[in-house]
Design an enzyme around this catalytic site. Structure first.
Site, PDB file in Angstrom:
ATOM      1  N   LEU A 240       0.868  -1.175   0.000  1.00  0.00           N
ATOM      2  CA  LEU A 240       0.000   0.000   0.000  1.00  0.00           C
ATOM      3  C   LEU A 240       0.904   1.223   0.000  1.00  0.00           C
ATOM      4  O   LEU A 240       1.993   1.188   0.595  1.00  0.00           O
ATOM      5  CB  LEU A 240      -0.882   0.049   1.258  1.00  0.00           C
ATOM      6  CG  LEU A 240      -1.993  -0.970   1.412  1.00  0.00           C
ATOM      7  CD1 LEU A 240      -2.697  -0.787   2.748  1.00  0.00           C
ATOM      8  CD2 LEU A 240      -2.995  -0.875   0.282  1.00  0.00           C
ATOM      9  N   ASP A 241       0.467   2.294  -0.635  1.00  0.00           N
ATOM     10  CA  ASP A 241       1.209   3.538  -0.522  1.00  0.00           C
ATOM     11  C   ASP A 241       1.264   3.905   0.962  1.00  0.00           C
ATOM     12  O   ASP A 241       0.334   3.605   1.718  1.00  0.00           O
ATOM     13  CB  ASP A 241       0.513   4.659  -1.298  1.00  0.00           C
ATOM     14  CG  ASP A 241       0.538   4.442  -2.802  1.00  0.00           C
ATOM     15  OD1 ASP A 241       1.368   3.641  -3.274  1.00  0.00           O
ATOM     16  OD2 ASP A 241      -0.271   5.077  -3.496  1.00  0.00           O
ATOM     17  N   ALA A 242       2.325   4.563   1.358  1.00  0.00           N
ATOM     18  CA  ALA A 242       2.525   4.894   2.771  1.00  0.00           C
ATOM     19  C   ALA A 242       1.350   5.657   3.372  1.00  0.00           C
ATOM     20  O   ALA A 242       1.023   5.486   4.543  1.00  0.00           O
ATOM     21  CB  ALA A 242       3.818   5.696   2.938  1.00  0.00           C
TER      22      ALA A 242
END
Length: 181
Positions: free
Chosen positions: A15-17
């Site tokens: 997942l994107d941060a």
């Protein structure tokens, strides 16, 4: 207690941060390989919830376009990148925003963010992709809400993550704001 040490868990996807929500892990190398295969064979469906700037309309939007890295932090829709498809379904329309469910066919880094920005609907507070800065929100409003695993044999399994409190508060405010207007 599952009897699993945190160090033995293997991430299946990323997942994107700044994205909240569900992530799939394997308990060991064998299960990680199994779930990676399911993901590659499109037998894992991931759904996200987001709020975008602008009114999307009542029909769903299909974004097709290759995703290409342009800098250390950002990606664009470009002919030279990896193929990607994003399906956006409006759930609620507000005066200047849309609450959406987003499904991805391919899982590319920043795919949802780049596709929505390219279509003219950047994610709320996603300044990297052209959204207006929001004093009350430090990161883009994107939530990995649902994972459906459909193995070749056996029943499908669905996992859901509730919306974070901040996301719920913003939805509530948008709903109240629409009633005042």
């Amino acid at each position: 207690e599952l009897g699993i040490s945190p160090g033995s868990l293997k991430p299946i996807h990323r997942l994107d941060a700044s994205t909240s929500g569900l992530m799939l892990f394997g308990r060991d190398k064998r299960s990680a390989r199994y779930y990676c295969q399911l993901l590659q064979n499109m037998r894992v469906q991931k759904s996200y919830l987001t709020i975008v700037e602008g009114r999307l309309g009542k029909k769903h939007l299909t974004c097709r376009g290759n995703i290409k890295k342009t800098s250390k932090k950002s990606y664009v829709v470009s002919a030279g990148g990896q193929s990607a498809k994003t399906i956006v379904c409006p759930l609620e329309l507000f005066a200047e925003h849309t609450f959406c469910e987003v499904s991805i066919v391919h899982g590319r880094k920043h795919q949802i963010r780049a596709h929505l920005a390219h279509a003219g609907f950047p994610i709320l507070a996603d300044t990297l992709y052209g959204a207006k800065e929001q004093a009350f929100l430090a990161q883009p409003l994107l939530h990995a809400a649902k994972l459906e695993i459909r193995p070749k044999k056996g029943p499908s399994r669905t996992f859901e993550a509730p919306l974070p409190t901040k996301f719920q508060e913003i939805l509530k405010e948008l709903r109240q704001s629409d009633k005042r207007e």
